[in-house]
Design a protein around this motif. Structure first.
Motif, mmCIF file in Angstrom:
data_model
loop_
_atom_site.group_PDB
_atom_site.id
_atom_site.type_symbol
_atom_site.label_atom_id
_atom_site.label_comp_id
_atom_site.label_asym_id
_atom_site.label_seq_id
_atom_site.Cartn_x
_atom_site.Cartn_y
_atom_site.Cartn_z
ATOM 1 N N ARG A 1 0.840 -1.213 0.000
ATOM 2 C CA ARG A 1 0.000 0.000 0.000
ATOM 3 C C ARG A 1 0.868 1.253 0.000
ATOM 4 N NH1 ARG A 1 -1.653 -3.016 4.022
ATOM 5 N NH2 ARG A 1 -1.359 -1.418 5.621
ATOM 6 N N MET A 2 1.829 1.256 -0.932
ATOM 7 C CA MET A 2 2.743 2.380 -1.124
ATOM 8 C C MET A 2 2.916 2.636 -2.602
ATOM 9 S SD MET A 2 5.946 1.493 1.416
ATOM 10 C CE MET A 2 5.749 1.290 3.182
ATOM 11 N N SER A 3 3.427 3.797 -2.925
ATOM 12 C CA SER A 3 3.866 4.030 -4.290
ATOM 13 C C SER A 3 5.201 3.341 -4.492
ATOM 14 C CB SER A 3 4.021 5.535 -4.545
ATOM 15 O OG SER A 3 5.082 6.063 -3.760
ATOM 16 N N ALA A 4 5.594 3.138 -5.743
ATOM 17 C CA ALA A 4 6.869 2.478 -6.025
ATOM 18 C C ALA A 4 8.036 3.286 -5.461
ATOM 19 C CB ALA A 4 7.033 2.276 -7.529
ATOM 20 N N SER A 5 7.960 4.611 -5.556
ATOM 21 C CA SER A 5 9.049 5.454 -5.052
ATOM 22 C C SER A 5 9.125 5.394 -3.522
ATOM 23 C CB SER A 5 8.868 6.901 -5.514
ATOM 24 O OG SER A 5 7.634 7.425 -5.055
ATOM 25 N N SER A 6 7.959 5.356 -2.853
ATOM 26 C CA SER A 6 7.955 5.260 -1.387
ATOM 27 C C SER A 6 8.492 3.902 -0.938
ATOM 28 C CB SER A 6 6.537 5.463 -0.846
ATOM 29 O OG SER A 6 6.102 6.781 -1.053
ATOM 30 N N LEU A 7 8.103 2.843 -1.660
ATOM 31 C CA LEU A 7 8.619 1.517 -1.330
ATOM 32 C C LEU A 7 10.137 1.504 -1.401
ATOM 33 C CD1 LEU A 7 8.233 -1.586 -0.845
ATOM 34 C CD2 LEU A 7 8.279 -1.815 -3.334
ATOM 35 N N HIS A 8 10.674 2.040 -2.475
ATOM 36 C CA HIS A 8 12.132 2.064 -2.653
ATOM 37 C C HIS A 8 12.789 2.845 -1.514
ATOM 38 C CE1 HIS A 8 16.066 3.030 -4.380
ATOM 39 N NE2 HIS A 8 15.892 1.991 -5.161
#
Length: 300
Positions: free
Chosen positions: A220-227
């Motif tokens: 439940r995150m954006s790809a950039s936040s996950l990274h």
């Protein structure tokens, strides 16, 4: 070290020596308690740390997570909050004075229960941080750890006393200087807890293609936040993490079995054996066949 601390340390030494007749990792009858002995300095050992507490009775050890180095000895302890691929090396040991330590595996559900009962609160600005920490040992924690260790000498006491001492150890760790770095991983819904789920998935499904968008959606995150959060916790990107897990597993397969490098490459998810060999050599210092031959020859 003061007199009380030294007395506790020597008692730990006595028990660990008694139950580690040879070098290696030894399970005990106390659930989650392992004892480790090494009578010589070691080469770098690649492994995955489980969520746990590591306490040294004698000697010292260095652990590398990505490019970061953590060293601990009898005056300090290490906590791992999530499954992490590390490089460990015993740097203080000899046949006369072996490296002796213990590892206590954490039950994150039990940790969450202790957090809720104690009323501990995580400050939002400290919600996500590195999943590996070194802290100073204090008297109350050392006392609880020693009482758990003593149970290996009285097995009949284990079912009754071990669960309560484990809760106390968790409580003492949560009271220490780096408590927020551990609490965050037990708190359902926190960024760290969601990243821990991603880490668990990558450890379990390392041979599958890495799809960051799917991992981000599950967390439940954006790809950039996950990274960003993944790197805060593990010190590396998801693809670097997966690569290290894959290569460590390939090395284990090659060392313990009769498969060749190409088969090991396919089993851990590589499509190209040549690409696998290049990355293997980059991580372990030499190609697969030579590395495994060296490892086998080093075992006496």
């Amino acid at each position: 070290m003061d007199e009380w601390f030294e007395k506790q340390r020597r008692e730990m030494l006595r028990i660990i020596e008694k139950f580690t007749p040879e070098d290696g990792t030894h399970d005990t009858k106390v659930p989650g308690l392992r004892l480790i002995r090494s009578s010589r300095l070691s080469e770098p050992v690649y492994s995955v740390y489980e969520p746990s507490l590591c306490v040294v009775a004698q000697g010292s050890k260095v652990v590398m997570l990505g490019q970061e180095v953590y060293q601990y000895d009898p005056s300090s302890y290490l906590t791992a909050s999530v499954h992490l691929p590390i490089t460990g090396q015993v740097v203080g040991a000899s046949s006369e004075s072996p490296y002796l330590s213990l590892q206590i595996l954490f039950d994150m559900n039990q940790m969450l229960d202790v957090i809720q009962v104690s009323g501990e609160v995580i400050r939002p600005e400290k919600e996500t941080s590195r999943g590996l920490r070194v802290s100073r040992v204090n008297d109350t924690l050392l006392d609880a750890v020693l009482r758990l260790l003593k149970l290996v000498e009285t097995p009949r006491d284990i079912p009754v006393l071990a669960p309560y001492i484990m809760r106390e150890i968790i409580y003492r760790v949560l009271q220490n200087e780096n408590s927020a770095a551990l609490m965050q991983f037990a708190m359902t819904g926190s960024h760290a807890h969601r990243i821990a789920g991603v880490v668990e998935k990558l450890n379990r499904e390392f041979a599958q293609p890495l799809r960051v968008e799917e991992l981000a959606a599950e967390a439940r995150m954006s790809a950039s936040s996950l990274h960003e959060y993944f790197k805060q916790v593990t010190g590396m990107s998801p693809i670097q993490f997966q690569k290290q897990i894959r290569l460590q597993e390939a090395r284990r397969l090659l060392f313990s079995g009769s498969i060749d490098a190409a088969e090991a490459a396919f089993q851990v998810g590589y499509e190209s054996p040549s690409h696998f060999s290049r990355e293997y050599a980059r991580m372990f210092g030499m190609p697969p066949v030579r590395d495994v031959r060296r490892l086998r020859s080093s075992i006496v």
